[in-house]
Design a protein around this motif. Structure first.
Motif, PDB file in Angstrom:
ATOM      1  N   ASN A   1       0.827  -1.202   0.000  1.00 16.55           N
ATOM      2  CA  ASN A   1       0.000   0.000   0.000  1.00 16.55           C
ATOM      3  C   ASN A   1       0.865   1.257   0.000  1.00 16.55           C
ATOM      4  N   GLY A   2       0.266   2.341  -0.459  1.00 16.25           N
ATOM      5  CA  GLY A   2       0.926   3.639  -0.403  1.00 16.25           C
ATOM      6  C   GLY A   2       2.042   3.832  -1.403  1.00 16.25           C
ATOM      7  N   THR A   3       2.076   3.044  -2.465  1.00 10.70           N
ATOM      8  CA  THR A   3       3.101   3.228  -3.487  1.00 10.70           C
ATOM      9  C   THR A   3       2.586   2.669  -4.801  1.00 10.70           C
ATOM     10  N   TYR A   4       3.261   3.037  -5.889  1.00 10.97           N
ATOM     11  CA  TYR A   4       2.877   2.561  -7.215  1.00 10.97           C
ATOM     12  C   TYR A   4       3.522   1.211  -7.502  1.00 10.97           C
ATOM     13  N   HIS A   5       2.790   0.377  -8.243  1.00  6.84           N
ATOM     14  CA  HIS A   5       3.313  -0.891  -8.737  1.00  6.84           C
ATOM     15  C   HIS A   5       3.020  -0.986 -10.228  1.00  6.84           C
ATOM     16  N   TYR A   6       3.936  -1.577 -10.974  1.00 11.30           N
ATOM     17  CA  TYR A   6       3.712  -1.837 -12.393  1.00 11.30           C
ATOM     18  C   TYR A   6       3.364  -3.315 -12.547  1.00 11.30           C
ATOM     19  N   LEU A   7       2.132  -3.603 -13.028  1.00 17.34           N
ATOM     20  CA  LEU A   7       1.656  -4.969 -13.155  1.00 17.34           C
ATOM     21  C   LEU A   7       1.322  -5.303 -14.604  1.00 17.34           C
TER      22      LEU A   7
ATOM     23  N   GLY B   1       1.203  -3.011 -19.874  1.00 16.02           N
ATOM     24  CA  GLY B   1       1.554  -2.620 -18.523  1.00 16.02           C
ATOM     25  C   GLY B   1       0.455  -1.799 -17.878  1.00 16.02           C
ATOM     26  N   TYR B   2       0.253  -2.002 -16.566  1.00 12.43           N
ATOM     27  CA  TYR B   2      -0.743  -1.256 -15.804  1.00 12.43           C
ATOM     28  C   TYR B   2      -0.086  -0.730 -14.533  1.00 12.43           C
ATOM     29  N   SER B   3      -0.308   0.559 -14.242  1.00 17.20           N
ATOM     30  CA  SER B   3       0.179   1.147 -13.002  1.00 17.20           C
ATOM     31  C   SER B   3      -0.919   1.033 -11.956  1.00 17.20           C
ATOM     32  N   ILE B   4      -0.566   0.488 -10.789  1.00 21.32           N
ATOM     33  CA  ILE B   4      -1.542   0.234  -9.728  1.00 21.32           C
ATOM     34  C   ILE B   4      -1.137   1.022  -8.481  1.00 21.32           C
ATOM     35  N   TRP B   5      -2.124   1.700  -7.877  1.00 22.63           N
ATOM     36  CA  TRP B   5      -1.897   2.398  -6.610  1.00 22.63           C
ATOM     37  C   TRP B   5      -2.904   1.873  -5.597  1.00 22.63           C
ATOM     38  N   VAL B   6      -2.416   1.408  -4.439  1.00 17.36           N
ATOM     39  CA  VAL B   6      -3.250   0.969  -3.329  1.00 17.36           C
ATOM     40  C   VAL B   6      -3.202   2.044  -2.253  1.00 17.36           C
ATOM     41  N   ASP B   7      -4.368   2.516  -1.857  1.00 13.99           N
ATOM     42  CA  ASP B   7      -4.446   3.590  -0.865  1.00 13.99           C
ATOM     43  C   ASP B   7      -3.683   3.220   0.402  1.00 13.99           C
TER      44      ASP B   7
ATOM     45  N   ASP C   1     -12.723   0.567  -4.250  1.00  9.30           N
ATOM     46  CA  ASP C   1     -12.856   2.015  -4.260  1.00  9.30           C
ATOM     47  C   ASP C   1     -11.584   2.716  -3.792  1.00  9.30           C
ATOM     48  N   LYS C   2     -10.591   1.935  -3.330  1.00 13.94           N
ATOM     49  CA  LYS C   2      -9.331   2.535  -2.885  1.00 13.94           C
ATOM     50  C   LYS C   2      -8.127   1.968  -3.639  1.00 13.94           C
ATOM     51  N   ILE C   3      -8.390   1.424  -4.808  1.00 10.32           N
ATOM     52  CA  ILE C   3      -7.322   0.918  -5.682  1.00 10.32           C
ATOM     53  C   ILE C   3      -7.502   1.569  -7.037  1.00 10.32           C
ATOM     54  N   TRP C   4      -6.433   2.153  -7.551  1.00  9.58           N
ATOM     55  CA  TRP C   4      -6.495   2.848  -8.835  1.00  9.58           C
ATOM     56  C   TRP C   4      -5.593   2.141  -9.846  1.00  9.58           C
ATOM     57  N   ALA C   5      -6.087   2.031 -11.070  1.00  6.72           N
ATOM     58  CA  ALA C   5      -5.319   1.410 -12.150  1.00  6.72           C
ATOM     59  C   ALA C   5      -5.260   2.366 -13.325  1.00  6.72           C
TER      60      ALA C   5
END
Length: 778
Positions: free
Chosen positions: A378-384, A430-436, A402-406
């Motif tokens: 959580n709290g950082t970007y990931h490339y999936l 590639g998809y950038s994922i952010w977890v609140d 509702d707290k995960i952005w792609a």
């Protein structure tokens, strides 16, 4: 073959059980009225073996009551046949010169298929049939299948030019009021008109009662083939039978018939079973010998049947040839575990394969399905990236949506674009994922059919160039259940594709140039996104199946010659940069040797080379004599202490001096002796603070004997003799570069106590002079 004599229902064969390496149990259902059962077992699904037929031939003849007349033609040639090259002819009542009926055929008849022709008033067959005037024959009429291109008959039923009376007769066989089916062993028709009679009537045909149309629409073709002892085997009233003495890895087929008081049923359906070299006998670890029957850890040439919940955890890598996972069974590959299937991988359901975060799966062929998991902090970007052919973000993140952005990246304008729950993920994108940050770490679940082929992309370079740093960057992803190696399969470096790859480690971009970089070995983990850069719009990149590697195996390649690695650490973050000397490169940007420096988060330190017009994370230069000084840039995100650690000095010739100059403090460090440099820095400092130098100093002194500073060991202590009474500081390092002690130099002798036995590097710094010495305490 058909053994039916009167009506009794056929049994239903069911799946084999207790499959071992040399046997299995065949099973079937009970039939009312049966007094016993007969079992056939073969290695052929048709229970026949055959070579290709010489041509089309007549496979069935029905001379039934009233107008129930049918002719069936069979194609066993191995290829599809154009029927317009054939005619059906009838020679009624001994006609010999001209056929009574001469009907051209049409359409295409596929291999191992039949076509049925009928009298227009025939009623006893409900399958597909074509009206044909030839089907007005009686038992004394000859019928031929004529081939137009060769002007010859390819099959003759009866004898042209002979009227045998009511019918041709051979023993109990007759052509009147009978159904005649060609024997399965016949591979071609009668091409020469017999001299008299119908000599092949009893040798080539099986006879059935009038109006029996149960055989129309298909034809058994070939020589009967059974394994020894299982040709019409009497198994009494049993509903199962153990078949033994089988060959491991060979597929067998079985069928059953019911026997009545005066009857035999049709054959049952056909069931296949394959004895495996090894099969699981308990839910346990793959690499435990007792998990398998026969006992022993599988090898890469053995076929495996998984019947339980088998796991792979850590080394060694699991290997096999073919793997089949039964329904209700599973293979779970835990973090650090790896499985290589050299043959085909198949499983009965999507829960049959689970690849935990850090697990790895490679297989040669098959369309297996399962779930690949990826931990997302959580709290950082990931490339999936997705390794399955079709899934949505709803499935990948089933909770806390509702707290995960792609987002996906759009090269044309350099923007990140939000995705919805219903977005279908495409393998290789590639998809950038952010977890609140308010959530706990999440697990991405990629469930479905695993992608099993190369993935091709057309790269974009249409960005208008308002920001040169956005032009030509394409965001792709690893589309497989294993890591991929940038250097395997020749998938980069062509048609304007830069030779470096970039991915994100949570705070900084890390890269690999094909020979060096902080992306260890150029290996892109499973389910990981990455950036590539193209200079040509529309160029095609294929991520090949052959690029797959297990990330649990050693990812380090041989250290390339003349490559220096610098790591900066501080504020709980780190970054890397590389300088190497490669003949054929230039002092400017080389698309196949250099890697751009892409900025990380503000809190993380950044370290890079500076060349005209660019900053680089990997800087390939042509030679040391022409590039013996390299400018280093640095930016930091906090006012604190930082450490730069150097390695790779051993890849240079011993005669090459390697210094790092701190231009702010006027300090020069000889990296071969002192590979660790500690300093303080703050945001806003001049980024041009450091310089690499591959020549001896001219304005800065290093270890010059004229300086009256002496360092040695005495009585188990380090002695520093500042005979020149210089102002300055001293530093004591371990041989691994760890700073152990520091302080102001005093005039004359001073001791550095409380150091255990071992080797140390002592550095004395005064003005523009540095003295470094190795000291051994006993």
């Amino acid at each position: 073959m058909n053994f039916t004599t009167t009506n009794i229902s056929a049994p239903t064969a069911t799946a084999a059980t207790t499959v071992t390496s040399t046997s299995f149990v065949a099973n079937w259902s009970i039939v009312t009225g049966a007094t016993g059962y007969r079992l056939d077992v073969s290695t052929s699904p048709t229970f026949l073996t055959a070579s290709n037929a010489t041509d089309l031939f007549i496979s069935e003849y029905i001379e039934g009551s009233s107008n129930n007349k049918y002719i069936e033609i069979y194609n066993g040639t191995g290829v599809s046949i154009d029927l317009s090259n054939y005619k059906l002819r009838a020679y009624n009542n001994g006609a010999s010169i001209s056929p009574t009926y001469d009907v051209a055929l049409s359409g295409t008849l596929n291999n191992n298929s039949t076509i049925v022709y009928k009298n227009s008033s025939a009623t006893i067959y409900s399958g597909s049939a074509t009206n044909n005037d030839v089907c007005q024959f009686n038992g004394n009429d000859a019928i031929t299948l004529y081939k137009v291109s060769t002007a010859s008959n390819v099959d003759i039923f009866g004898r042209i030019g002979e009227n045998p009376g009511p019918a041709w007769i051979s023993g109990s066989f007759s052509t009147l009021d009978k159904t005649l089916v060609r024997k399965s062993s016949i591979t071609g028709g009668v091409t020469t008109n017999p001299s008299s009679g119908f000599p092949t009537l009893s040798t080539e045909w099986n006879q059935f009662n009038v109006d029996d149309a149960s055989h129309l629409g298909s034809h058994d073709y070939g020589i009967p083939s059974f394994i020894p002892g299982y040709d019409n085997k009497d198994v009494s009233t049993n509903l199962s039978w153990t078949i033994t003495g089988l060959t491991t890895g060979t597929t067998y087929y079985y069928r059953v018939r019911a026997i009545g008081v005066n009857s035999t049923s049709p054959n049952s359906n056909v069931i296949s079973a394959t004895p495996f070299l090894k099969q699981s006998i308990t839910a346990a670890d793959w690499n435990t010998a007792s998990t398998w029957d026969p006992s022993g850890v599988p090898t890469g040439t053995e076929d495996i049947l998984v019947k339980h919940a088998v796991t792979l955890s850590g080394a060694p890598e699991g290997v096999s040839n073919n793997v089949t996972i039964n329904s209700g069974a599973s293979v779970t590959i835990n973090s650090g575990g790896a499985l290589t299937v050299n043959g085909t991988l198949s499983n009965a359901n999507t829960s049959g394969i689970v690849i935990k975060n850090g697990g790895s799966l490679k297989y040669a062929s098959g369309t297996p399905s399962g779930t690949a998991e990826r931990s997302v902090s959580n709290g950082t970007y990931h490339y999936l990236s997705s390794p399955v052919t079709s899934t949505t973000f709803n499935s990948v993140f089933p909770i806390n949506q509702d707290k995960i952005w792609a987002q996906t990246y759009k090269e044309s304008d350099g923007t990140w674009n939000n995705q919805t729950y219903a977005t279908t993920l495409t393998p290789g994108v590639g998809y950038s994922i952010w977890v609140d940050a308010t959530l706990s770490p999440q697990t991405a679940n990629f469930s479905g059919v695993f992608n099993n082929d190369g993935v091709q992309f057309t790269l974009s370079k249409v960005n208008p160039g308002n920001d040169a740093n956005l032009v030509g960057w394409n965001f792709l992803g690893n589309p497989y259940t294993a890591a991929i190696d940038w250097d395997n399969g020749g998938w980069h470096g062509g048609a304007g594709i830069n030779g470096s790859v970039y991915t994100w480690n949570g705070s900084n971009y890390i890269s690999w140039s094909g020979s060096t970089g902080s992306l260890t070995g150029g290996v892109i983990p499973a389910q990981n996104g990455f950036f590539v850069k193209t200079t040509v719009n529309g160029t095609v990149m294929t991520i090949p199946w052959s690029a797959r590697v297990h990330s649990s195996q050693s990812l380090y390649k041989d250290a390339p010659a003349n490559t220096l690695h610098l790591n900066i650490a501080g504020n709980n973050y780190k970054d890397d940069t590389y300088v190497q000397f490669v003949p054929g490169t230039t002092s400017g940007f080389d698309s196949q040797g250099d890697a751009y420096k892409l900025p990380g988060i503000n809190e993380a330190p950044q370290l890079y080379s500076i060349i005209p017009g660019d900053v680089l994370s990997i800087n390939a230069l042509p030679s040391i004599p022409t590039n013996n000084e390299v400018s280093l840039g640095m930016k930091v995100g906090a006012n604190t202490t930082y450490t730069i650690t150097a390695d790779g000095m051993e890849t240079f010739d011993n005669s090459v001096p390697i210094y790092m100059d701190d231009l702010k403090l006027g300090v020069s460090t000889y990296l071969r002796n002192t590979p660790v440099y500690t300093f303080t820095a703050a945001p806003g400092d001049d980024e041009n603070r450091f310089r690499l130098r591959f020549h001896y100093p001219t304005g800065v002194n290093e270890q010059q004997e004229a300086v009256n500073i002496f360092v040695y060991a005495a009585h188990g202590e380090i002695v520093l003799n500042n005979a020149g009474n210089y102002d300055g500081k001293f530093y004591v390092y371990s041989t691994t570069g760890q700073l152990l002690a520091t302080g102001q130099m005093q005039g004359g002798k001073q001791t550095i106590s409380s150091m255990p036995a071992g080797m140390y590097i002592v550095k004395a710094v005064t003005g523009n002079t540095i003295v470094s010495r190795k000291v051994i305490l006993y």
